[in-house]
Design a protein around this motif. Structure first.
Motif, PDB file in Angstrom:
ATOM      1  N   GLN A 130       2.803   1.090   1.971  1.00  0.00           N
ATOM      2  CA  GLN A 130       1.746   0.090   1.855  1.00  0.00           C
ATOM      3  C   GLN A 130       0.528   0.466   2.696  1.00  0.00           C
ATOM      4  N   ALA A 131       0.766   0.871   3.942  1.00  0.00           N
ATOM      5  CA  ALA A 131      -0.341   1.271   4.803  1.00  0.00           C
ATOM      6  C   ALA A 131      -1.024   2.529   4.268  1.00  0.00           C
ATOM      7  N   THR A 132      -0.239   3.402   3.657  1.00  0.00           N
ATOM      8  CA  THR A 132      -0.816   4.599   3.045  1.00  0.00           C
ATOM      9  C   THR A 132      -1.801   4.217   1.947  1.00  0.00           C
ATOM     10  N   GLY A 133      -1.408   3.250   1.125  1.00  0.00           N
ATOM     11  CA  GLY A 133      -2.293   2.802   0.055  1.00  0.00           C
ATOM     12  C   GLY A 133      -3.587   2.228   0.587  1.00  0.00           C
ATOM     13  N   LEU A 134      -3.504   1.398   1.619  1.00  0.00           N
ATOM     14  CA  LEU A 134      -4.705   0.809   2.203  1.00  0.00           C
ATOM     15  C   LEU A 134      -5.606   1.870   2.821  1.00  0.00           C
ATOM     16  N   THR A 135      -4.994   2.890   3.407  1.00  0.00           N
ATOM     17  CA  THR A 135      -5.781   3.962   4.017  1.00  0.00           C
ATOM     18  C   THR A 135      -6.490   4.792   2.957  1.00  0.00           C
ATOM     19  N   TYR A 136      -5.806   5.063   1.838  1.00  0.00           N
ATOM     20  CA  TYR A 136      -6.464   5.764   0.737  1.00  0.00           C
ATOM     21  C   TYR A 136      -7.660   4.955   0.233  1.00  0.00           C
ATOM     22  N   GLU A 137      -7.516   3.642   0.236  1.00  0.00           N
ATOM     23  CA  GLU A 137      -8.590   2.772  -0.234  1.00  0.00           C
ATOM     24  C   GLU A 137      -9.836   2.928   0.633  1.00  0.00           C
ATOM     25  N   LEU A 138      -9.655   2.883   1.943  1.00  0.00           N
ATOM     26  CA  LEU A 138     -10.783   3.049   2.851  1.00  0.00           C
ATOM     27  C   LEU A 138     -11.329   4.465   2.798  1.00  0.00           C
ATOM     28  N   LEU A 139     -10.447   5.436   2.693  1.00  0.00           N
ATOM     29  CA  LEU A 139     -10.869   6.832   2.607  1.00  0.00           C
ATOM     30  C   LEU A 139     -11.756   7.057   1.387  1.00  0.00           C
ATOM     31  N   ALA A 140     -11.369   6.472   0.274  1.00  0.00           N
ATOM     32  CA  ALA A 140     -12.154   6.618  -0.952  1.00  0.00           C
ATOM     33  C   ALA A 140     -13.552   6.053  -0.771  1.00  0.00           C
ATOM     34  N   LYS A 141     -13.637   4.892  -0.134  1.00  0.00           N
ATOM     35  CA  LYS A 141     -14.938   4.269   0.081  1.00  0.00           C
ATOM     36  C   LYS A 141     -15.840   5.159   0.926  1.00  0.00           C
ATOM     37  N   ALA A 142     -15.248   5.779   1.943  1.00  0.00           N
ATOM     38  CA  ALA A 142     -16.033   6.647   2.817  1.00  0.00           C
ATOM     39  C   ALA A 142     -16.508   7.898   2.074  1.00  0.00           C
ATOM     40  N   TYR A 143     -15.621   8.494   1.278  1.00  0.00           N
ATOM     41  CA  TYR A 143     -16.021   9.659   0.490  1.00  0.00           C
ATOM     42  C   TYR A 143     -17.179   9.305  -0.446  1.00  0.00           C
ATOM     43  N   ILE A 144     -17.061   8.176  -1.108  1.00  0.00           N
ATOM     44  CA  ILE A 144     -18.084   7.775  -2.067  1.00  0.00           C
ATOM     45  C   ILE A 144     -19.399   7.486  -1.366  1.00  0.00           C
ATOM     46  N   GLN A 145     -19.327   6.935  -0.168  1.00  0.00           N
ATOM     47  CA  GLN A 145     -20.548   6.687   0.591  1.00  0.00           C
ATOM     48  C   GLN A 145     -21.284   7.996   0.871  1.00  0.00           C
ATOM     49  N   GLN A 146     -20.539   9.080   0.936  1.00  0.00           N
ATOM     50  CA  GLN A 146     -21.132  10.400   1.161  1.00  0.00           C
ATOM     51  C   GLN A 146     -21.424  11.140  -0.150  1.00  0.00           C
ATOM     52  N   ASP A 147     -21.270  10.448  -1.273  1.00  0.00           N
ATOM     53  CA  ASP A 147     -21.472  11.051  -2.599  1.00  0.00           C
ATOM     54  C   ASP A 147     -20.458  12.164  -2.896  1.00  0.00           C
ATOM     55  N   ARG A 148     -19.316  12.102  -2.255  1.00  0.00           N
ATOM     56  CA  ARG A 148     -18.241  13.075  -2.518  1.00  0.00           C
ATOM     57  C   ARG A 148     -17.281  12.432  -3.512  1.00  0.00           C
ATOM     58  N   PHE A 149     -17.743  12.356  -4.766  1.00  0.00           N
ATOM     59  CA  PHE A 149     -17.069  11.542  -5.768  1.00  0.00           C
ATOM     60  C   PHE A 149     -15.712  12.093  -6.188  1.00  0.00           C
ATOM     61  N   LYS A 150     -15.589  13.410  -6.282  1.00  0.00           N
ATOM     62  CA  LYS A 150     -14.308  13.976  -6.703  1.00  0.00           C
ATOM     63  C   LYS A 150     -13.215  13.658  -5.687  1.00  0.00           C
ATOM     64  N   GLU A 151     -13.554  13.798  -4.399  1.00  0.00           N
ATOM     65  CA  GLU A 151     -12.579  13.498  -3.358  1.00  0.00           C
ATOM     66  C   GLU A 151     -12.290  12.001  -3.319  1.00  0.00           C
ATOM     67  N   GLY A 152     -13.329  11.207  -3.514  1.00  0.00           N
ATOM     68  CA  GLY A 152     -13.131   9.776  -3.564  1.00  0.00           C
ATOM     69  C   GLY A 152     -12.259   9.380  -4.739  1.00  0.00           C
ATOM     70  N   GLU A 153     -12.486  10.024  -5.875  1.00  0.00           N
ATOM     71  CA  GLU A 153     -11.694   9.755  -7.073  1.00  0.00           C
ATOM     72  C   GLU A 153     -10.217  10.068  -6.835  1.00  0.00           C
ATOM     73  N   ASP A 154      -9.959  11.193  -6.175  1.00  0.00           N
ATOM     74  CA  ASP A 154      -8.568  11.562  -5.906  1.00  0.00           C
ATOM     75  C   ASP A 154      -7.888  10.523  -5.027  1.00  0.00           C
ATOM     76  N   ALA A 155      -8.582  10.084  -3.984  1.00  0.00           N
ATOM     77  CA  ALA A 155      -8.009   9.075  -3.090  1.00  0.00           C
ATOM     78  C   ALA A 155      -7.750   7.773  -3.838  1.00  0.00           C
ATOM     79  N   LEU A 156      -8.656   7.417  -4.715  1.00  0.00           N
ATOM     80  CA  LEU A 156      -8.510   6.167  -5.450  1.00  0.00           C
ATOM     81  C   LEU A 156      -7.403   6.240  -6.488  1.00  0.00           C
ATOM     82  N   ARG A 157      -7.238   7.393  -7.078  1.00  0.00           N
ATOM     83  CA  ARG A 157      -6.114   7.556  -8.006  1.00  0.00           C
ATOM     84  C   ARG A 157      -4.791   7.371  -7.272  1.00  0.00           C
ATOM     85  N   ARG A 158      -4.725   7.882  -6.081  1.00  0.00           N
ATOM     86  CA  ARG A 158      -3.512   7.725  -5.287  1.00  0.00           C
ATOM     87  C   ARG A 158      -3.301   6.258  -4.913  1.00  0.00           C
TER      88      ARG A 158
END
Length: 379
Positions: free
Chosen positions: A122-150
């Motif tokens: 559960q905590a892993t899922g929440l961390t991926y969620e925040l990680l994705a947001k941070a990647y997207i804020q940096q316009d790193r969409f592919k990495e953000g997409e991977d985190a969000l898929r997870r």
């Protein structure tokens, strides 16, 4: 869950997350500093800040992820590691809210390593969620997409239907950004089906609102309007004032594209008042931009200038330089439209100065190009 949206003038996919039982909406593009003139056919260009994800299953499904988690070596080491990871995640949240995406990513990656080792899915899922947001804020969409898929895979594996609804809605933002409108529609339909299955009023309102965006993107404005109006009934039933204001802004966009200016002004006006009451400056700014365009379209230029002044004051109070830049550009465009080139020139120059301060060379060059074209009109 409240939805936060930052960029006026454009349809924005409504988004939500379940991080710490709150919603942190965000946009993919820093649209506040994008200065293309938008005609009606381009009205539905999307700026997606703050939270968007992908539908198709990830290469490693949720079961694979779960199997990769290591067992704790001992209770004491598990507790120490878990506390450290929780601390990193809290720090990451603070870093994200302060706009430091790079540090957020570092904190999340460290937390993920620990959560994996102790087997906390559960905590892993929440961390991926925040990680994705941070990647997207940096316009790193592919990495953000991977985190969000997870994140989506874990939500499916744990049968977290509420998270699935919001994540699937957010998925559509990336699909729309890639021009995959039909796929985005299918994604939101899946979210709507889940929301209906668990009788989630909030999820149905969110999904219907986003289906309206998909319809609008396809040019089906009448259908979009009907979907927005239906979405409003759910959002009002839930008491989701921020979500309602966001849907009203989208409704205003659809009316504007259909050149129905009275209803455009009504929808944006209500969204602006609700945003003021709830202290949501981003939705308020978006509503003001729509109102400026609507009033200027029907020759109510005095009202348009009043709104622009309100917008600039708000941006200055927020100490938000990108929004101040956008205000100056809006002033310049309106004065240019009215043939007042000297005043338009002054506002373009002020916008250029802010772009320089922001070290945004691309936008600075674009604004200088517009200023050069304006000066040719003067001659």
């Amino acid at each position: 869950m409240q939805q936060r949206h930052l960029f006026p003038k454009h349809h924005v996919l409504d988004s939500a997350s379940t991080f710490n039982s709150k919603s942190y909406g965000f946009w993919l593009f820093k649209g506040v500093t994008t200065w293309r003139r938008v005609d009606p056919s381009q009205l539905f260009t999307f700026y997606f800040l703050l939270f968007t994800f992908v539908l198709s299953p990830i290469a490693a499904n949720a079961s694979d992820i779960t199997q990769q988690l290591h067992r704790p070596l001992s209770n004491s080491s598990w507790r120490y590691s878990r506390d450290e990871a929780d601390s990193l995640l809290r720090v990451g949240q603070q870093q994200y809210r302060s706009g430091n995406a790079a540090k957020t990513i570092d904190s999340c990656l460290q937390a993920l390593e620990i959560y994996h080792s102790v087997g906390d899915v559960q905590a892993t899922g929440l961390t991926y969620e925040l990680l994705a947001k941070a990647y997207i804020q940096q316009d790193r969409f592919k990495e953000g997409e991977d985190a969000l898929r997870r994140r989506l895979a874990i939500a499916r594996d744990t049968k977290d239907f509420q998270s699935q609804i919001f994540t699937l809605n957010n998925i559509a933002a990336i699909l729309l950004q890639d021009g995959e409108t039909v796929a985005a529609g299918r994604t939101v339909q899946e979210a709507l089906k889940i929301a209906q299955g668990i009788n989630s009023i909030e999820g149905q309102g969110l999904s219907l609102s986003n289906l309206g965006l998909v319809a609008a993107r396809l040019g089906n404005y009448n259908q979009a309007i009907k979907l927005y109006e239906t979405a409003l009934t759910y959002r009002r039933q839930k008491g989701d004032l921020i979500g309602e204001a966001n849907t009203l802004n989208n409704l205003g966009d659809a009316y504007l594209a259909a050149k129905n200016y009275p209803d455009t002004i009504s929808a944006y006006g209500l969204a602006m008042r609700m945003a003021k009451m709830n202290g949501d400056s981003t939705i308020q700014l978006r509503a003001i931009d729509g109102l400026v365009k609507a009033h200027s379209s029907v020759g109510r230029n005095e009202r348009a200038f009043e709104l622009l002044q309100e917008r600039l004051i708000l941006a200055q109070e927020l100490q938000n330089l990108p929004e101040q830049l956008k205000s100056f550009v809006s002033y310049a465009e309106l004065y240019e439209q009215l043939g007042n080139y000297p005043t338009a020139k002054n506002f373009y120059e002020r916008a250029i100065a802010i772009a320089h301060t922001l070290d945004d060379s691309q936008r600075e060059l674009a604004l200088k190009d517009r200023l050069t074209k304006l000066q040719k009109k003067q001659n």
